[in-house]
Design an enzyme around this catalytic site. Structure first.
Site, PDB file in Angstrom:
ATOM      1  N   ASP A 253       0.867  -1.325   0.160  1.00 31.98           N
ATOM      2  CA  ASP A 253      -0.052  -0.276  -0.049  1.00 31.98           C
ATOM      3  C   ASP A 253       0.756   1.104  -0.012  1.00 31.98           C
ATOM      4  O   ASP A 253       0.150   2.546   0.100  1.00 31.98           O
ATOM      5  CB  ASP A 253      -0.977  -0.058   1.119  1.00 31.98           C
ATOM      6  N   ASN A 254       2.198   1.032   0.024  1.00 32.05           N
ATOM      7  CA  ASN A 254       3.014   2.153   0.268  1.00 32.05           C
ATOM      8  C   ASN A 254       3.885   2.231  -1.149  1.00 32.05           C
ATOM      9  O   ASN A 254       4.943   3.021  -1.310  1.00 32.05           O
ATOM     10  CB  ASN A 254       4.081   2.108   1.172  1.00 32.05           C
TER      11      ASN A 254
END
Length: 487
Positions: A253-254
């Site tokens: 998610d990063n």
């Protein structure tokens, strides 16, 4: 409502026109007493905003989430993510996307508030942020931009006049983040896991239109999308490695689809060269250590490829083969970028087969003697070889002789090599102790001058001047540096 003609807000909301399952419409939670702490005048102007107007009471209210600017459509994005290898359903738990600013040049930028209160994805959290971590993101993201590394950027930080409770009471703050978009590998994982194939196709088409319009007419545009994301990430991670940057939390998610660095939580810059370096307090196994970052990027990209399987080919087996073939290209691409970057750091213009041996020999000596990564290359650039203990060793003397011989074998002059090195080796980076010094002065004493001076130096990292020499000194403390995620 703010007057867009005064401040320059020019919102569109293309993400809000996607399927409703991709996000939740939500307004920021107002705060009691917002105050502007720092404003990025240069960034504001570049995206069509009036920096002076942004300092008005009404505009500060916008940056604090107390007012919604005209044309904005606030939302929190849904996404998933492998966090330290474990798959979770996530989303913007403490961030609200106001909308997309269209610059005078027609470019599109997400305007996101970080720390504006709870959203449907907060998972029990308060949705707020503390002043220290928000100023930290401001410093590091702007330093990365100056280092010519693709990154989200920081427009402003405001304090809220409210305290938030973590281990202790901390002053609350909100950061305004500017990004090419907030589309992540985790966004695709979310839709692939909980959406339909048609929704996945909509997301992929939206991504192509927004970031890779040149591939729209390709025979298999989803394969081209995978290929382009791999290319951008390979180049990005190489740039991280070349300056000694450690992200600290490379969850899926990063990782952005645009190829920008995002989410500056427990990040830091390496001092003594050691591939095993970890700063994050939560990375106890070293999953995201400096040396592991290239491999973890490949792992994340494999997860992105998996999410695209239904779009790559109607035959699942063929789709998997296609995805695997593309992922196998990542290591070569990354290595090519890294090797080219290392050649430049050593003033080497052409390519020879033994260059990698020369490079790795230097890194080996640096590791054995715990030489500072940035300062070793900075000092090689300046040719003042009496500044670092490493340069007095026999191992370095042997390496140095080989390096000079290598430079003699290329047509370019010595001055050309030095110029290449100056443009490739930053003289200053956001030294961890300097960042902490700035944050302590700002948060504990309300003194922003230390941070402002640091930002001025970091804005020109490739200027090799005696004036900035104090910012290149290594920390005197022997206590291992630790960073925290700030949530």
């Amino acid at each position: 409502m703010t007057k867009s003609n005064e401040t320059g807000w020019n919102f569109d909301n293309s993400y809000a026109r996607l399927p409703k399952s991709f996000f939740a419409s939500v307004n920021p939670t107002p705060v009691c007493s917002p105050k502007l702490i720092i404003l990025n005048n240069q960034l504001a102007a570049s995206i069509g905003l009036n920096a002076q107007s942004l300092q008005s009471v009404d505009s500060v209210a916008v940056l604090a989430g107390n007012k919604i600017p005209e044309g904005a459509s606030p939302l929190a994005q849904a996404y998933a993510g492998h966090q330290f290898g474990h798959f979770n359903r996530l989303g913007d738990g403490r961030a609200v996307l106001l909308g997309e600013q269209i610059s005078p040049q027609g470019e599109r930028f997400d305007i996101q508030l970080k720390g504006p209160g709870r959203t449907p994805y907060s998972r029990g959290g308060d949705g707020r942020a503390a002043l220290g971590p928000m100023l930290r993101e401001y410093i590091i993201s702007e330093a990365m931009h100056a280092l010519r590394i693709p990154t989200t950027r920081s427009l402003a930080v405001v304090t809220t006049g409210e305290s938030i409770l973590r281990e202790t009471e901390l002053p609350g703050a909100i950061l305004t983040r500017v990004a090419a978009s907030h589309l992540r590998v985790g966004t695709f994982q979310y839709v692939a896991q909980w959406g339909t194939v048609e929704e996945l196709r909509i997301l992929a088409d939206y991504t192509i239109e927004r970031h890779y319009p040149e591939i729209k007419a390709d025979e298999n545009r989803y394969l081209s999308l995978l290929r382009e994301v791999i290319k951008r990430q390979a180049e990005l991670i190489a740039k991280w490695q070349l300056v000694g940057f450690i992200h600290g939390v490379m969850n899926t998610d990063n990782m952005t689809i645009s190829g920008e660095t995002i989410d500056y939580g427990p990040c830091a810059f390496m001092d003594a060269y050691d591939p095993a370096t970890v700063f994050s307090s939560i990375d106890v196994q070293g999953r995201y250590s400096y040396g592991n970052q290239p491999y973890m990027a490949g792992w994340n990209l494999a997860r992105f490829a998996e999410s695209l399987i239904p779009l790559l080919d109607d035959n699942a087996e063929r789709a998997v083969e296609i995805a695997q073939k593309q992922i196998s290209e990542y290591n070569h691409l990354y290595h090519s970028h890294w090797l080219a970057g290392m050649r430049a750091k050593l003033g080497i213009f052409n390519e020879e087969k033994e260059d990698e041996v020369l490079i790795n020999s230097l890194l080996k000596v640096m590791r054995e003697h715990r030489a500072d990564y940035t300062n070793t290359f900075r000092t090689l650039t300046s040719e003042k070889l009496d500044d670092i203990d490493l340069f007095g060793t026999q191992e370095f003397a042997q390496w140095h002789k080989l390096w000079l011989t290598r430079l003699d074998r290329q047509q370019e002059s010595k001055s050309s090599s030095q110029e290449l090195m100056q443009n490739s080796n930053p003289a200053v980076i956001p030294r961890n102790h300097r960042v902490e010094e700035a944050l302590e002065a700002a948060v504990e004493h309300g003194d922003l001058s230390v941070m402002e001076k640091l930002l001025n130096v970091l804005a020109n990292p490739y200027v090799h001047s005696d004036e900035h020499a104090e910012y290149s000194t290594v920390p005197t403390s022997t206590i291992p540096y630790r960073t925290f995620c700030g949530t």
